[in-house]
Write an enzyme that holds these catalytic residues in place. Structure first.
Site, mmCIF file in Angstrom:
data_model
loop_
_atom_site.group_PDB
_atom_site.id
_atom_site.type_symbol
_atom_site.label_atom_id
_atom_site.label_comp_id
_atom_site.label_asym_id
_atom_site.label_seq_id
_atom_site.Cartn_x
_atom_site.Cartn_y
_atom_site.Cartn_z
ATOM 1 N N SER A 142 38.389 54.443 40.159
ATOM 2 C CA SER A 142 38.425 53.398 38.599
ATOM 3 C C SER A 142 37.959 52.890 38.712
ATOM 4 O O SER A 142 36.617 52.550 37.632
ATOM 5 C CB SER A 142 40.264 52.852 38.920
ATOM 6 O OG SER A 142 40.315 51.707 39.405
ATOM 7 N N ASN A 143 37.034 51.683 39.977
ATOM 8 C CA ASN A 143 35.936 51.544 39.862
ATOM 9 C C ASN A 143 34.528 52.166 38.965
ATOM 10 O O ASN A 143 33.358 51.537 38.181
ATOM 11 C CB ASN A 143 35.326 50.622 40.456
ATOM 12 C CG ASN A 143 36.409 49.412 40.820
ATOM 13 O OD1 ASN A 143 37.419 48.672 40.491
ATOM 14 N ND2 ASN A 143 36.411 49.131 42.892
ATOM 15 N N GLY A 165 33.493 46.655 45.853
ATOM 16 C CA GLY A 165 33.146 46.721 44.688
ATOM 17 C C GLY A 165 31.642 47.225 44.986
ATOM 18 O O GLY A 165 31.517 48.381 44.101
ATOM 19 N N ALA A 166 30.725 46.952 45.487
ATOM 20 C CA ALA A 166 29.327 47.338 45.791
ATOM 21 C C ALA A 166 29.143 48.887 46.050
ATOM 22 O O ALA A 166 28.594 49.698 45.008
ATOM 23 C CB ALA A 166 28.486 46.280 46.513
ATOM 24 N N GLY A 167 29.558 49.747 46.779
ATOM 25 C CA GLY A 167 29.117 50.897 47.154
ATOM 26 C C GLY A 167 29.989 51.443 45.747
ATOM 27 O O GLY A 167 29.852 52.880 45.483
ATOM 28 N N ASP A 168 30.907 51.589 45.165
ATOM 29 C CA ASP A 168 31.351 51.176 43.519
ATOM 30 C C ASP A 168 30.662 51.426 42.479
ATOM 31 O O ASP A 168 30.089 52.974 42.128
ATOM 32 C CB ASP A 168 33.162 51.498 43.559
ATOM 33 C CG ASP A 168 34.086 51.198 44.288
ATOM 34 O OD1 ASP A 168 34.257 52.228 45.476
ATOM 35 O OD2 ASP A 168 34.663 50.819 44.761
ATOM 36 N N ASP A 212 35.756 43.141 41.209
ATOM 37 C CA ASP A 212 34.777 44.713 41.801
ATOM 38 C C ASP A 212 34.526 45.438 40.327
ATOM 39 O O ASP A 212 34.267 45.844 40.518
ATOM 40 C CB ASP A 212 36.252 45.671 41.886
ATOM 41 C CG ASP A 212 36.415 45.344 43.795
ATOM 42 O OD1 ASP A 212 36.256 44.300 43.524
ATOM 43 O OD2 ASP A 212 37.411 46.126 43.874
ATOM 44 N N GLY A 265 40.258 49.163 41.729
ATOM 45 C CA GLY A 265 40.470 50.490 43.024
ATOM 46 C C GLY A 265 39.236 51.528 43.200
ATOM 47 O O GLY A 265 38.724 51.408 42.592
ATOM 48 N N GLY A 278 22.599 48.578 52.125
ATOM 49 C CA GLY A 278 23.479 47.568 52.162
ATOM 50 C C GLY A 278 22.289 46.533 51.641
ATOM 51 O O GLY A 278 20.816 47.286 50.345
HETATM 52 O O1 CKP Z 1 33.837 50.439 48.671
HETATM 53 P P1 CKP Z 1 33.836 49.282 48.313
HETATM 54 O O2 CKP Z 1 33.582 47.915 48.523
HETATM 55 O O3 CKP Z 1 32.891 49.183 46.796
HETATM 56 O O4 CKP Z 1 35.183 49.909 47.528
HETATM 57 C C1 CKP Z 1 36.812 48.405 46.774
HETATM 58 C C2 CKP Z 1 37.644 49.616 46.336
HETATM 59 O O5 CKP Z 1 39.865 50.854 46.391
HETATM 60 C C3 CKP Z 1 38.382 48.256 45.813
HETATM 61 O O6 CKP Z 1 38.866 47.785 44.747
HETATM 62 C C4 CKP Z 1 39.535 48.478 46.500
HETATM 63 O O7 CKP Z 1 41.108 48.376 45.783
HETATM 64 C C5 CKP Z 1 39.472 49.993 47.216
HETATM 65 O O8 CKP Z 1 38.223 49.718 47.658
HETATM 66 C C6 CKP Z 1 40.217 50.537 48.207
HETATM 67 O O9 CKP Z 1 41.310 50.794 48.362
HETATM 68 O O10 CKP Z 1 40.019 49.278 49.526
HETATM 69 MG MG MG Z 2 32.999 51.347 49.815
#
Ligand code: CKP
Ligand code: MG
Length: 311
Positions: free
Chosen positions: A36-37, A253-256, A292, A33, A226
């Site tokens: 939470s990440n 998860g990279a963005g988080d 993630d 999520g 990126g």
């Molecule tokens: O932008 P990111 O790839 O960092 O985000 C990934 C998260 O919350 C992933 O953990 C997923 O659960 C989410 O984005 C989502 O709701 O898509």
């Molecule tokens: Mg993102």
């Protein structure tokens, strides 16, 4: 707490083979999520951070709570409901390294979050509020909660970090862009990816995207590029910070990770360029690991990466 964030976390099932999901027989269970990440990323770096959500009164809700709490995040404001289940999603790894996600989150427990679920004094004592564009896409009451939290953060002199995190599978309203711009205009720092920046401004170049978004009034805009790193711009500074070399295993998860690194930089009172470099480093470490949150680094690992001793 130094940082408060909230949003939907889900149980993540990833297929154990690079096959379309209909041919996958076994799945690994993890949790994920965006918010939470970020919270886990910050806790691993040694910051005090609180995350809350509304979880189903079910085994997956308990699993998520335990997982987030177990990483050192304060979950004391988390709520449970018996009116809806905890959401799940599936990750499909396709040949060629592409990743696709499939959500099962419609009318989930977290979509029931509403403004009254915010512990106002808990938020008001923090330094930074982190929100993403995922939460307002979940339901009208979630959108109200995000607006309420951002307004309270402003009144209480917190810095607001906003990651648009546009999820087309979730947005089904014609005013998506206006809503995201409205949220962006309440932020001190806006962290779009290049595509997101293009959607929000109609511009293609990071410099032009940043210029347009700066008109909304934030202190700085950081456009994530990126493999090319990130472009940052404030009223007084701008520049491009290259990424760190890494072998990509799982980009989700990279963005988080980037947001966690950036917020950590803000808390350390680093200048923008340094905070963006820290953000790039955390993002790079995360993409090198499957999952993630599993790759989110400790402060020691991050320092090694930033000093060029690992990749
Ligand atoms: O932008 P990111 O790839 O960092 O985000 C990934 C998260 O919350 C992933 O953990 C997923 O659960 C989410 O984005 C989502 O709701 O898509
Ligand atoms: Mg993102």
């Amino acid at each position: 707490m130094e940082v408060v964030t909230f949003g939907e976390s889900m149980v993540l099932f990833s297929g154990d083979q690079n096959l379309p999901l209909e041919y996958v027989h076994q799945f690994n269970k993890q949790m994920a999520g965006a918010e939470s990440n970020v919270a886990i990323g910050l806790a691993k770096l040694g910051h005090s951070v609180g995350w809350f959500s509304k979880l189903g009164q079910d085994a997956f809700g308990r699993y998520i709570l335990q997982s987030v709490r177990g990483q050192g995040v304060d979950t004391s404001r988390c709520l449970f409901t018996d009116k809806a289940p905890t959401a799940v999603f599936f990750k499909e790894r396709q040949s060629g390294g592409r990743t696709q996600v499939y959500y099962y989150r419609y009318e989930s427990a977290a979509s029931l979050l509403k403004p009254e679920d915010l512990d106002e004094s808990y938020l008001a004592q923090a330094k930074i509020l982190h929100v993403t564009g995922i939460t307002p896409a979940l339901s009208p009451s979630c959108l109200e909660l995000v607006l309420h939290a951002m307004d309270l953060a402003k009144r209480s002199h917190l810095s607001v970090v906003f990651d648009p995190n546009i999820r087309w599978k979730l947005w089904n309203r014609p005013d998506t862009k206006q809503i995201l711009l409205e949220l962006a205009s309440r932020a001190n720092y806006i962290l779009p990816g290049l595509d997101e920046g293009e959607f929000l401004t109609g511009q293609k170049e990071p410099e032009k995207i940043a210029e347009e978004l700066l008109k909304l009034g934030p202190e700085a805009v950081i456009v994530k590029l990126g493999k090319e790193g990130a472009y940052y711009q404030s009223l007084t500074e701008k520049g491009c910070i290259p990424s760190y070399p890494v072998q990509e295993i799982d980009p989700v998860g990279a963005g988080d990770g980037f947001a966690a690194g950036f917020i950590s930089g803000l808390l350390r009172q680093e200048d923008l360029a340094m905070a963006v470099s820290r953000a790039n480093a955390v993002g790079a470490i995360v993409v090198g690991v499957n999952g993630d949150t599993e790759g989110l680094p400790s402060d020691e690992e991050l320092t090694l990466m930033m000093s060029g001793q690992v990749n």
